[in-house]
Design an enzyme around this catalytic site. Structure first.
Site, PDB file in Angstrom:
ATOM      1  N   CYS A   1       0.825  -1.215   0.000  1.00 34.50           N
ATOM      2  CA  CYS A   1       0.000   0.000   0.000  1.00 34.50           C
ATOM      3  C   CYS A   1       0.858   1.263   0.000  1.00 34.50           C
ATOM      4  O   CYS A   1       1.883   1.313   0.660  1.00 34.50           O
ATOM      5  CB  CYS A   1      -0.893   0.037   1.226  1.00 34.50           C
ATOM      6  SG  CYS A   1      -1.881  -1.427   1.459  1.00 34.50           S
TER       7      CYS A   1
ATOM      8  N   ARG B   1       5.136   0.513  -5.623  1.00 34.61           N
ATOM      9  CA  ARG B   1       5.057  -0.359  -4.457  1.00 34.61           C
ATOM     10  C   ARG B   1       4.165  -1.568  -4.706  1.00 34.61           C
ATOM     11  O   ARG B   1       4.190  -2.516  -3.923  1.00 34.61           O
ATOM     12  CB  ARG B   1       4.519   0.435  -3.262  1.00 34.61           C
ATOM     13  CG  ARG B   1       5.427   1.563  -2.850  1.00 34.61           C
ATOM     14  CD  ARG B   1       4.753   2.479  -1.862  1.00 34.61           C
ATOM     15  NE  ARG B   1       4.599   1.872  -0.561  1.00 34.61           N
ATOM     16  CZ  ARG B   1       5.481   1.970   0.427  1.00 34.61           C
ATOM     17  NH1 ARG B   1       6.586   2.630   0.233  1.00 34.61           N
ATOM     18  NH2 ARG B   1       5.265   1.407   1.579  1.00 34.61           N
TER      19      ARG B   1
ATOM     20  N   TRP C   1      -3.008  -2.804  -1.597  1.00 29.19           N
ATOM     21  CA  TRP C   1      -2.655  -4.176  -1.989  1.00 29.19           C
ATOM     22  C   TRP C   1      -3.466  -5.076  -1.061  1.00 29.19           C
ATOM     23  O   TRP C   1      -3.269  -5.074   0.146  1.00 29.19           O
ATOM     24  CB  TRP C   1      -1.161  -4.396  -1.818  1.00 29.19           C
ATOM     25  CG  TRP C   1      -0.649  -5.679  -2.374  1.00 29.19           C
ATOM     26  CD1 TRP C   1      -0.492  -6.005  -3.695  1.00 29.19           C
ATOM     27  CD2 TRP C   1      -0.203  -6.817  -1.632  1.00 29.19           C
ATOM     28  NE1 TRP C   1       0.019  -7.258  -3.800  1.00 29.19           N
ATOM     29  CE2 TRP C   1       0.206  -7.782  -2.563  1.00 29.19           C
ATOM     30  CE3 TRP C   1      -0.119  -7.106  -0.276  1.00 29.19           C
ATOM     31  CZ2 TRP C   1       0.701  -9.020  -2.187  1.00 29.19           C
ATOM     32  CZ3 TRP C   1       0.374  -8.345   0.102  1.00 29.19           C
ATOM     33  CH2 TRP C   1       0.773  -9.289  -0.846  1.00 29.19           C
TER      34      TRP C   1
ATOM     35  N   ASN D   1      -2.343   1.353   5.935  1.00 26.94           N
ATOM     36  CA  ASN D   1      -1.399   0.371   5.402  1.00 26.94           C
ATOM     37  C   ASN D   1      -1.061  -0.581   6.545  1.00 26.94           C
ATOM     38  O   ASN D   1      -0.852  -0.124   7.664  1.00 26.94           O
ATOM     39  CB  ASN D   1      -0.134   1.089   4.915  1.00 26.94           C
ATOM     40  CG  ASN D   1       0.897   0.120   4.377  1.00 26.94           C
ATOM     41  OD1 ASN D   1       0.585  -1.043   4.112  1.00 26.94           O
ATOM     42  ND2 ASN D   1       2.111   0.592   4.207  1.00 26.94           N
ATOM     43  N   GLY D   2      -1.040  -1.876   6.264  1.00 27.24           N
ATOM     44  CA  GLY D   2      -0.688  -2.850   7.306  1.00 27.24           C
ATOM     45  C   GLY D   2      -1.871  -3.746   7.633  1.00 27.24           C
ATOM     46  O   GLY D   2      -2.816  -3.852   6.855  1.00 27.24           O
TER      47      GLY D   2
ATOM     48  N   GLU E   1      17.796 -17.309  -9.012  1.00 28.21           N
ATOM     49  CA  GLU E   1      17.348 -15.940  -9.306  1.00 28.21           C
ATOM     50  C   GLU E   1      16.908 -15.825 -10.774  1.00 28.21           C
ATOM     51  O   GLU E   1      15.923 -15.148 -11.075  1.00 28.21           O
ATOM     52  CB  GLU E   1      18.476 -14.947  -8.983  1.00 28.21           C
ATOM     53  CG  GLU E   1      18.243 -13.508  -9.403  1.00 28.21           C
ATOM     54  CD  GLU E   1      17.030 -12.819  -8.770  1.00 28.21           C
ATOM     55  OE1 GLU E   1      16.374 -13.417  -7.901  1.00 28.21           O
ATOM     56  OE2 GLU E   1      16.726 -11.695  -9.183  1.00 28.21           O
TER      57      GLU E   1
ATOM     58  N   LYS F   1      13.180 -14.601 -11.763  1.00 31.06           N
ATOM     59  CA  LYS F   1      12.909 -13.455 -12.646  1.00 31.06           C
ATOM     60  C   LYS F   1      11.924 -13.853 -13.745  1.00 31.06           C
ATOM     61  O   LYS F   1      11.029 -13.096 -14.098  1.00 31.06           O
ATOM     62  CB  LYS F   1      14.210 -12.939 -13.285  1.00 31.06           C
ATOM     63  CG  LYS F   1      15.012 -12.027 -12.408  1.00 31.06           C
ATOM     64  CD  LYS F   1      14.365 -10.672 -12.230  1.00 31.06           C
ATOM     65  CE  LYS F   1      14.469 -10.083 -10.849  1.00 31.06           C
ATOM     66  NZ  LYS F   1      13.993 -10.761  -9.692  1.00 31.06           N
TER      67      LYS F   1
ATOM     68  N   GLU G   1       8.449 -14.206 -12.220  1.00 30.00           N
ATOM     69  CA  GLU G   1       7.871 -12.917 -11.823  1.00 30.00           C
ATOM     70  C   GLU G   1       7.473 -12.079 -13.036  1.00 30.00           C
ATOM     71  O   GLU G   1       6.391 -11.500 -13.053  1.00 30.00           O
ATOM     72  CB  GLU G   1       8.905 -12.100 -11.023  1.00 30.00           C
ATOM     73  CG  GLU G   1       9.188 -12.619  -9.637  1.00 30.00           C
ATOM     74  CD  GLU G   1      10.299 -11.821  -8.953  1.00 30.00           C
ATOM     75  OE1 GLU G   1      10.135 -11.483  -7.786  1.00 30.00           O
ATOM     76  OE2 GLU G   1      11.344 -11.538  -9.595  1.00 30.00           O
TER      77      GLU G   1
ATOM     78  N   HIS H   1      19.417 -36.694  -9.605  1.00 25.13           N
ATOM     79  CA  HIS H   1      18.646 -37.322  -8.534  1.00 25.13           C
ATOM     80  C   HIS H   1      17.147 -37.100  -8.690  1.00 25.13           C
ATOM     81  O   HIS H   1      16.396 -37.321  -7.751  1.00 25.13           O
ATOM     82  CB  HIS H   1      19.124 -36.801  -7.171  1.00 25.13           C
ATOM     83  CG  HIS H   1      20.565 -37.107  -6.898  1.00 25.13           C
ATOM     84  ND1 HIS H   1      21.045 -38.395  -6.787  1.00 25.13           N
ATOM     85  CD2 HIS H   1      21.648 -36.290  -6.767  1.00 25.13           C
ATOM     86  CE1 HIS H   1      22.351 -38.366  -6.566  1.00 25.13           C
ATOM     87  NE2 HIS H   1      22.742 -37.096  -6.562  1.00 25.13           N
TER      88      HIS H   1
ATOM     89  N   LYS I   1       6.056  -4.645  -4.209  1.00 25.69           N
ATOM     90  CA  LYS I   1       7.477  -4.323  -4.027  1.00 25.69           C
ATOM     91  C   LYS I   1       7.889  -4.483  -2.570  1.00 25.69           C
ATOM     92  O   LYS I   1       8.970  -4.958  -2.272  1.00 25.69           O
ATOM     93  CB  LYS I   1       7.703  -2.870  -4.463  1.00 25.69           C
ATOM     94  CG  LYS I   1       9.119  -2.383  -4.296  1.00 25.69           C
ATOM     95  CD  LYS I   1       9.937  -2.775  -5.482  1.00 25.69           C
ATOM     96  CE  LYS I   1      11.389  -2.424  -5.375  1.00 25.69           C
ATOM     97  NZ  LYS I   1      12.209  -3.428  -6.086  1.00 25.69           N
TER      98      LYS I   1
HETATM   99  C1  G6P Z   1       8.852  -8.838  -2.592  1.00 29.22           C
HETATM  100  C2  G6P Z   1       9.376  -8.360  -3.937  1.00 29.22           C
HETATM  101  C3  G6P Z   1      10.664  -9.093  -4.275  1.00 29.22           C
HETATM  102  C4  G6P Z   1      11.676  -8.934  -3.150  1.00 29.22           C
HETATM  103  C5  G6P Z   1      11.091  -9.422  -1.820  1.00 29.22           C
HETATM  104  C6  G6P Z   1      11.993  -9.060  -0.657  1.00 29.22           C
HETATM  105  O1  G6P Z   1       8.368 -10.122  -2.694  1.00 29.22           O
HETATM  106  O2  G6P Z   1       8.408  -8.566  -4.954  1.00 29.22           O
HETATM  107  O3  G6P Z   1      11.217  -8.547  -5.466  1.00 29.22           O
HETATM  108  O4  G6P Z   1      12.821  -9.660  -3.456  1.00 29.22           O
HETATM  109  O5  G6P Z   1       9.852  -8.764  -1.583  1.00 29.22           O
HETATM  110  O6  G6P Z   1      12.020  -7.670  -0.523  1.00 29.22           O
HETATM  111  P1  G6P Z   1      13.097  -6.861   0.304  1.00 29.22           P
HETATM  112  O7  G6P Z   1      12.656  -5.421   0.159  1.00 29.22           O
HETATM  113  O8  G6P Z   1      13.003  -7.333   1.719  1.00 29.22           O
HETATM  114  O9  G6P Z   1      14.421  -7.113  -0.298  1.00 29.22           O
END
Ligand code: G6P
Length: 618
Positions: free
Chosen positions: A2, A30, A78, A104-105, A487, A491, A494, A510, A613
């Site tokens: 949010c 965000r 969100w 927010n929260g 990673e 990516k 995502e 395995h 985010k």
């Molecule tokens: C969310 C984002 C990811 C990020 C993760 C951890 O899930 O979408 O891209 O890696 O949070 O976020 P941070 O701000 O703690 O690195």
């Protein structure tokens, strides 16, 4: 997650709507799934809120404009309690409609509070926890006749994490905010003041910001900012100058923030290395305010993080164990405190977070400190909660990361982990000064090497476009190449919504090798032949094994590594780096591949579906 914006400006002005909408646009990064706004004009509140992107709200406001006013609040939501609908979008109103509130929260005791209100005849028009707070503050105002006091009284009854902002028809020109376990900053302007989840909300208008502490209520008018604690006592605040400029948060000619941020990686790594050595070339980390004797006595390191940051944590493990000879564990922050981990005064916990607000990581940090461990945060966001609650912080200097999925912050985090590992090795006597200096010299060369990868990236983009119809893609790696493979797969999930998995190359035989079929694309991150010879040879054998079963092999290998040539359908070359530093270059083609493929599919790479985010709920 949010985003919150509050504004109150000059009497006779009309600008609240524009300022609040602009703030919401800057909060879009965000991640959110509905948006809303309230404008207060001459003691009358007008609300509009819509499910979906901000454009939906903006269209509604064009079709049916709100009255112009000098005070307003905006919110991007969100969804947590109740789906992303118009009704659940914020602001929420009190029963008499005279108070509007955004949040927010998560209010953890909302069910009990709601039951009380319902028993008292209050009718709810949403499924949110937030509406409870709107009703409570509205009722408290009826009793107390003062919005600040009403907010304070209610905050003392709420449990959980919340940033709240409210306006009341009875107090024109006033916005009241409060925070616990969730961020809120004040922007101090000339004849106008601002509130925001972060400084991006108001950076266009002012660079003067005030950091709010835990459990504080802030009241802004156009000329004044007053802060008190939830106990009613006046609170100390710190004012600071924001040195991020607004253009740093814009796309600068790239098609999206993600491409821009990928291109900014040489700078992000270089800036993170800046100012870390003294005149003699010794590594110094000024932000590490834990005594040297405590750091020498550490007998275990635990690195905790979520998402992409957790893969930086995995790279940290290889580097720290190799350089410092201290057993190092990596744990997902969301799992950490629930397994009752063995942590004590001799444990050093490293919490990695780009945003510094990830609730899972924050809770893990708090748990570690409760057990007596010292905590070092590695974080990209100044003044955010995780560094504030840690014993020390190493800031990464990647600049604002706007795209929801992380790229440049990841490379900066890995860089900070190397700095921490080398610092500990130097301090604990595991490495001689000249060895540390040599590794730092090699690290300083990496930004140019990342630039070389970016300068020759066109074939990778081409590959991304060609593979836009792929259904499944696998990624293999070993040693530090394993977190890079993870990673790369993340990516692709995502950004492109493609089923992708990363595996340790040695584990393939395995089980996962059963997935290999004719034409299946498999990326292999190959370790340097100059590292452990046997490891390189084994990965080359892994490539042969999958190719023999029909896989299309896409190999990321160092320049000069000819052993892979016979078994690679496609080779992506990266410059030679010391083995442990390789993730800083091998990750880059995987980011570009995922981004280009997602763009070829016409997807929004900056704001992928369902993602946020900054995830401020557990
Ligand atoms: C969310 C984002 C990811 C990020 C993760 C951890 O899930 O979408 O891209 O890696 O949070 O976020 P941070 O701000 O703690 O690195």
């Amino acid at each position: 997650m949010c985003g919150i914006v509050g504004y109150t400006g000059p009497v006779g002005g009309t600008g609240a709507l524009d300022v609040v909408l602009e703030g919401l646009r800057r909060m879009e990064y965000r991640g959110y799934d509905s948006a809303g706004i309230v404008i207060e004009a001459d003691g009358v509140l007008s609300v509009d809120k819509r499910a979906g992107k901000l454009a939906n709200l903006e269209k509604a406001l064009t079709d049916e404009p709100l009255p112009l006013g000098v005070t307003g609040i905006g919110h991007t939501r969100w969804a947590t309690h109740g789906g992303p609908t118009d009704a659940n979008a914020h602001p929420h109103l009190s029963a008499d409609g005279r108070l509007a509130l955004v949040h927010n929260g998560i209010i953890e005791n909302f069910a009990t509070l709601k039951a009380e209100l319902v028993a008292d005849g209050v009718q709810f028009s949403s499924e949110t926890d937030t509406e409870v707070a709107a009703h409570l503050v509205g009722r408290a105002y009826e009793d107390l006749g003062d919005l600040t006091e009403a907010m304070r009284a209610v905050c003392n009854r709420l449990e959980g994490a919340f940033t709240l902002l409210a306006v009341h028809a009875g107090e024109p020109g006033v916005v009241v905010g409060a925070r616990r376990n969730s961020p809120l900053v004040v922007g101090r302007g000339e004849g106008a003041n601002f509130l925001g989840s972060d400084v991006a909300a108001f950076i266009e208008y002012t660079r003067q910001a005030i950091e709010l502490g835990q459990d504080q209520v802030v009241t802004i008018t156009k000329d004044d900012v007053a802060v008190i604690g939830f106990d009613g006592a006046p609170a100390q605040t710190t004012e600071y100058h924001v040195d991020w400029d607004a253009s740093a948060a814009e796309k600068g000619g790239y098609p999206n923030f993600m491409m821009k941020e990928i291109e900014e990686q040489p700078r992000a790594v270089a800036d993170t290395l800046l100012g870390r050595t003294d005149a003699e070339g010794h590594l110094v980390l000024d932000e590490l305010r834990i005594s040297e004797s405590v750091l020498r006595s550490v007998d275990k390191i635990v690195v905790i993080a979520c998402g992409t940051s957790s893969y930086a944590a995995q790279v940290a493990k290889y580097a720290i164990e190799h350089w410092c000879r201290v057993p190092t564990e990596v744990e997902l922050a969301s799992e950490f405190r629930y397994r009752d981990p063995v942590v004590n005064e001799k444990t050093l916990v490293v919490g990695i977070s780009q945003s510094g607000e990830t609730m899972d990581t924050l809770m893990a940090v708090r748990h570690a400190r409760e057990q007596g461990a010292k905590v070092i945060a590695i974080c990209n966001t100044h003044g955010s909660t995780i560094p504030r609650e840690s014993d020390a912080v190493i800031y990464t200097h990647a600049g604002p990361e706007v795209a929801v999925a992380s790229t440049k912050a990841f490379l900066a985090q890995i860089t900070a982990c190397y700095l921490l590992g080398l610092y500990l090795a130097q301090l604990r006597g595991n490495k001689y000064e000249d060895e540390v200096r040599e590794l730092l010299r090699r690290l300083a060369e990496v930004p140019d090497q990342i630039q070389q990868v970016l300068d020759s990236i066109e074939p990778v983009r081409q590959l991304g476009r060609e593979m836009a119809n792929a259904k499944v893609v696998l990624f293999l790696g070993r040693h530090v190449g394993y977190p890079v493979a993870l990673e790369g797969a993340l990516k692709l999930k995502e950004l492109a919504y493609i089923h992708a998995e990363g595996f340790a190359a040695g584990e393939l035989k395995h089980g996962p090798i059963a997935l290999i079929e004719e034409g299946l694309p498999v990326f292999v991150v190959v370790p340097s032949p100059r590292g452990r010879d046997s490891l390189h040879g084994k990965v080359v054998s892994n490539i042969q094994e999958i190719r023999a079963r029909g896989a299309r092999t896409i190999v990321i290998a160092e320049e000069g590594d000819d052993d892979v040539v016979p078994f690679a359908d496609t080779i992506i070359r990266v410059p030679q780096t010391p083995t442990l530093l390789a993730p800083l270059v091998t990750t880059v083609p995987l980011q570009v591949f995922a981004c280009e493929l997602a763009m070829a599919k016409g997807l929004d790479v900056d704001q992928p579906r369902n993602l946020a985010k900054s995830v401020t709920v557990e």
